[in-house]
Design a protein around this motif. Structure first.
Motif, short mmCIF file in Angstrom:
data_model
loop_
_atom_site.label_atom_id
_atom_site.label_comp_id
_atom_site.label_asym_id
_atom_site.label_seq_id
_atom_site.Cartn_x
_atom_site.Cartn_y
_atom_site.Cartn_z
N THR A 279 12.85 2.97 2.70
CA THR A 279 12.41 2.61 1.44
C THR A 279 12.52 1.29 1.14
N GLU A 280 13.13 0.34 1.88
CA GLU A 280 13.27 -1.07 1.63
C GLU A 280 12.20 -1.92 2.13
N MET A 281 11.18 -1.49 1.85
CA MET A 281 9.76 -2.12 2.28
C MET A 281 8.78 -2.19 1.37
N SER A 282 7.79 -3.09 1.45
CA SER A 282 6.48 -3.06 0.44
C SER A 282 5.68 -1.72 0.52
N LEU A 283 5.67 -1.39 1.88
CA LEU A 283 4.66 -0.11 2.24
C LEU A 283 5.42 1.01 1.72
N GLY B 175 0.71 -1.23 0.03
CA GLY B 175 0.21 0.00 -0.05
C GLY B 175 1.07 1.20 -0.03
N HIS B 176 0.18 2.26 0.24
CA HIS B 176 1.00 3.49 0.09
C HIS B 176 0.31 4.45 1.32
N LEU B 177 1.39 4.84 2.37
CA LEU B 177 1.16 5.65 3.58
C LEU B 177 1.31 7.16 2.82
N PRO C 155 -1.06 5.20 10.25
CA PRO C 155 -1.05 6.51 9.94
C PRO C 155 -1.05 7.41 11.22
N ASP C 156 -1.65 6.94 12.40
CA ASP C 156 -1.60 7.59 13.40
C ASP C 156 -0.12 7.59 14.03
N LEU C 157 0.40 6.63 14.14
CA LEU C 157 2.01 6.54 14.59
C LEU C 157 2.80 7.55 13.84
N ALA C 158 2.38 7.52 12.45
CA ALA C 158 3.14 8.32 11.49
C ALA C 158 3.05 9.76 11.83
N ALA C 159 1.70 10.17 12.00
CA ALA C 159 1.39 11.48 12.24
C ALA C 159 1.92 11.97 13.53
N VAL D 10 -8.72 14.38 -3.39
CA VAL D 10 -7.74 14.46 -4.13
C VAL D 10 -6.63 13.22 -4.66
N LEU D 11 -6.39 12.54 -3.41
CA LEU D 11 -5.94 11.42 -3.66
C LEU D 11 -6.73 10.22 -4.39
N LEU D 12 -8.05 10.23 -4.30
CA LEU D 12 -8.74 9.35 -5.22
C LEU D 12 -8.67 9.96 -6.68
N SER D 13 -8.36 11.08 -6.68
CA SER D 13 -8.44 11.66 -8.23
C SER D 13 -7.26 11.06 -8.96
#
Length: 246
Positions: free
Chosen positions: A212-216, A44-46, A166-170, A95-98
């Motif tokens: 950057t060395e991961m699937s996500l 996926g993409h975070l 995303p909570d941890l990242a935010a 925007v992301l869905l577009s």
């Protein structure tokens, strides 16, 4: 999600949730690294979007709440700040869905139990606003659009665990941004260096976020204010070895 479920079964039993603000007990601290390792395997993409706190109005303007409520056919009461918060989330989603959606794509938006979905009427309004906002950004027809909350999956906690990522990242990005604003120094014209150390939890999550060395995949978008102007800068992190602290 199988790796995330396994991490929950081993480290987050009894319905315990994981969030940046609640990383203050031993059990959650012990679960953090395994949980991040499991999340790294997701395909996926975070996308993290950081908005300068001084930018109070982004998706609305002061004094327009009632007109917007009527135009969008909203039924709940929304004061100006609550409407801005809801429409900001809705606009970012559109925007992301577009960018990523294809014709007849089915979309499920999962959110924590935030103020903008505090009751059924607000939940319906947010769904209505999302549908209308999406129509402003792209022309192709969509499939089924769902808006679910973490409270709708209390048994398996899959929704909760997805929202925890995303909570941890935010939380980490907020900590980094605050410290850069308070104690950062410029190195040349385009780089700002953090003076001092981050809390260990922020260091660990930051190291994971910029790996950057991961699937996500992970992307940080910043909306900053520099005086009366906007500024967009790349946020990078110097690598460090934190294995000695684990």
């Amino acid at each position: 999600m199988s790796a995330v479920r396994a991490a929950r079964q081993e480290h987050l039993q009894n319905g315990r949730t994981l969030s940046y603000k609640r990383l203050d007990d031993a059990a959650r601290q012990q679960a953090l690294a395994p949980f991040l390792s499991a999340a790294a395997k997701l395909d996926g993409h975070l996308v993290a979007i950081a908005v300068d706190k001084r930018k109070k109005w982004l998706s609305t303007v002061p004094g327009a709440a009632e007109d917007l409520r009527k135009a969008l056919q909203l039924k709940a009461f929304w004061n100006a700040r609550a409407l801005e918060a809801m429409l900001r989330k809705v606009q970012f989603t559109a925007v992301l869905l577009s960018i990523w959606s294809l014709p007849y794509t089915n979309v499920t938006w999962i959110t924590d139990e935030d103020e903008f979905v505090a009751n059924d009427t607000r939940h319906d309004d947010a769904l209505q606003a999302a549908a209308r906002m999406c129509s402003f950004y792209f022309q192709h027809p969509m499939g089924i659009f769902r808006l679910n909350t973490t409270g709708q999956d209390l048994e398996d906690r899959d929704f909760e665990d997805l929202c925890a990522i995303p909570d941890l990242a935010a939380g980490m990005l907020s900590e980094v941004s605050t410290r850069l604003a308070q104690a950062g120094s410029w190195e040349g014209r385009m780089h700002k260096v953090l003076d001092g150390e981050l809390p260990f939890k922020a260091e660990l999550i930051a190291d994971w976020f910029w790996d950057t060395e991961m699937s996500l995949r992970k992307t940080l978008i910043t909306i900053d204010l520099e005086g009366a102007r906007f500024a967009v800068r790349k946020v990078s992190m110097q690598g460090c070895d934190i294995s000695q602290n684990l």
